[in-house]
Write an enzyme that holds these catalytic residues in place. Structure first.
Site, PDB file in Angstrom:
ATOM      1  N   ASP A  36       0.817  -1.209   0.000  1.00 27.27           N
ATOM      2  CA  ASP A  36       0.000   0.000   0.000  1.00 27.27           C
ATOM      3  C   ASP A  36       0.860   1.273   0.000  1.00 27.27           C
ATOM      4  OD1 ASP A  36       1.028  -0.192   2.525  1.00 27.27           O
ATOM      5  OD2 ASP A  36      -0.875   0.108   3.588  1.00 27.27           O
ATOM      6  N   GLU A 384      31.932  23.859  -6.811  1.00 28.71           N
ATOM      7  CA  GLU A 384      30.771  24.258  -7.628  1.00 28.71           C
ATOM      8  C   GLU A 384      30.057  25.455  -7.024  1.00 28.71           C
ATOM      9  OE1 GLU A 384      26.691  22.202  -9.407  1.00 28.71           O
ATOM     10  OE2 GLU A 384      27.750  21.289  -7.724  1.00 28.71           O
TER      11      GLU A 384
END
Length: 416
Positions: A36, A384
């Site tokens: 589920d 970065e």
């Protein structure tokens, strides 16, 4: 983001449409995992860009006829029983406020609406976001709908909106830039918290937990992408993500991570010594990468070909690595540098555009991430920043971090 942002985006889109057209955009829904459980839901980014709606299963339809546009959002019917389990779905008023679309219908009326529209009016065109990467790419709701429409209504000309919306998204608005800036700030704060708590002998996931704590404390419920936190040799593996090894004394720690703030992403790569001190060799390699990062920032400006950034990076590295004797010719560079130096940044971490044959333009946000990876020395370094292309150059959005080796060592000495 205010609804006026999404209204403006739709107005730009309508100018590109032929008359006698239907537009359909789908939010998508979470994929089933097992039993589920479903995987987490993330709205289709083009759908969000046009509507501001973040719930699953919602469908947006616009009809352009006689030069006028009619907009409709189809939302799920309220289910009081399920609301007790998973919370309420979006209400008509909330959908109006988020999107600026005034006509709200229930999702179970969607099929009837499409049939009646195509029966009542002579439509010639159907527009949908038909993104696909390959033959094996999973079919999305828009692609499935277009395939059905092509069979049932063969007189319709079907058009792909994906490249059109992507071109809009390449140039960021003021609101988007500020969200990316905030995502970068939170990311930088998380990095500093990792550094302040780093010690030799810690597991990579222990260090990662400090970054996670900062993001959750700032209200960021999602990451820009799975965090890379790599010690020593692991830093030479570009997309290492296990984050489970011990970081030994004398090792570098390579981080590549980002916060997602209100659906916009920050993306920073950072490298520091776990014990607070670079070796002479680590400093040499780090300084080469840092100088490359700085030169790319200077180079990035309107009119520069996107591909030129990486061409420069390769030339810079080849010259510098031959100077220190790591390589003997430029042909050997790919042993130590093997990725692009930049990508676009926004609603997606590897955001849409700029395309390889495009030139940079004011309003784009791109990354600047040169790296060097030397497996035989267990040295992996990537630095970065996120850059906003301005009218005259580039603005670094990711500020506030110590960048030189001296600054990093001083920060760690003062904060650990």
């Amino acid at each position: 983001m205010e609804k006026h942002f999404f209204i403006r985006n739709r107005e730009k889109l309508y100018q590109k449409l032929e008359d006698q057209s239907l537009v359909l955009l789908f939010a998508g829904e979470a994929a089933h995992q097992s039993a589920d459980e479903s995987y987490p839901f993330y709205p289709n980014r083009n759908f969000y860009y046009m509507t501001g709606i973040t719930e699953p299963k919602v469908i947006f339809v616009a009809a352009k006829f006689g030069g006028k546009v009619e907009e409709t959002l189809f939302i799920q019917r309220a289910d009081p029983w399920m609301a007790r389990w998973v919370g309420e779905t979006i209400t008509p008023n909330a959908a109006q406020e988020a999107s600026g679309v005034q006509n709200i219908e229930l999702l179970d009326k969607f099929d009837r609406y499409i049939r009646s529209e195509l029966d009542a009016r002579v439509y010639k065109h159907l527009y949908a976001d038909l993104e696909t990467k390959s033959w094996e790419f999973p079919s999305k709701p828009a692609n499935k709908f277009a395939a059905r429409a092509a069979v049932s209504y063969p007189y319709l000309s079907i058009h792909n909106l994906y490249p059109t919306i992507c071109k809009f998204r390449v140039i960021k608005s003021r609101e988007e830039i500020e969200l990316i800036r905030e995502a970068g700030k939170i990311t930088a704060d998380g990095i500093k918290y990792v550094m302040a708590n780093a010690k030799p002998g810690m597991r990579e996931y222990e260090l990662e937990a400090y970054f996670n704590f900062v993001l959750k404390s700032c209200g960021c419920t999602q990451f820009a992408f799975p965090t890379i936190l790599a010690g020593g040799f692991n830093g030479t593996v570009l997309h290492y993500s296990e984050n489970s090894s011990t970081v030994n004394d004398g090792s570098l720690v390579l981080l590549d991570l980002g916060a997602q703030y209100k659906y916009y992403n920050g993306d920073i790569s950072y490298t520091f010594p776990v014990n607070g001190h670079f070796t002479a060799r680590q400093k040499t390699i780090y300084d080469i990468v840092l100088r490359c990062n700085q030169e790319v920032s200077k180079m990035a400006k309107p009119g520069v070909a996107f591909q030129a950034l990486n061409a420069f990076t390769r030339e810079f590295y080849a010259e510098e690595l031959m100077k220190i004797g790591l390589i003997q010719s430029a042909d050997e560079l790919s042993n130590y540098y093997f990725h692009g130096v930049s990508h676009s940044l926004g609603l997606d971490t590897h955001d849409v555009g700029p395309y390889r044959d495009m030139e940079l333009a004011a309003g784009e946000v791109i990354t600047n991430e040169p790296g060097l990876y030397i497996p035989e020395e267990s040295i992996g370094i990537r630095i970065e920043d996120d850059l906003l292309i301005t009218e005259t150059g580039a603005e670094v959005l990711t500020t506030g971090l110590p960048r030189t080796t001296d600054e990093i060592e001083q920060f760690m000495a003062e904060n650990r």
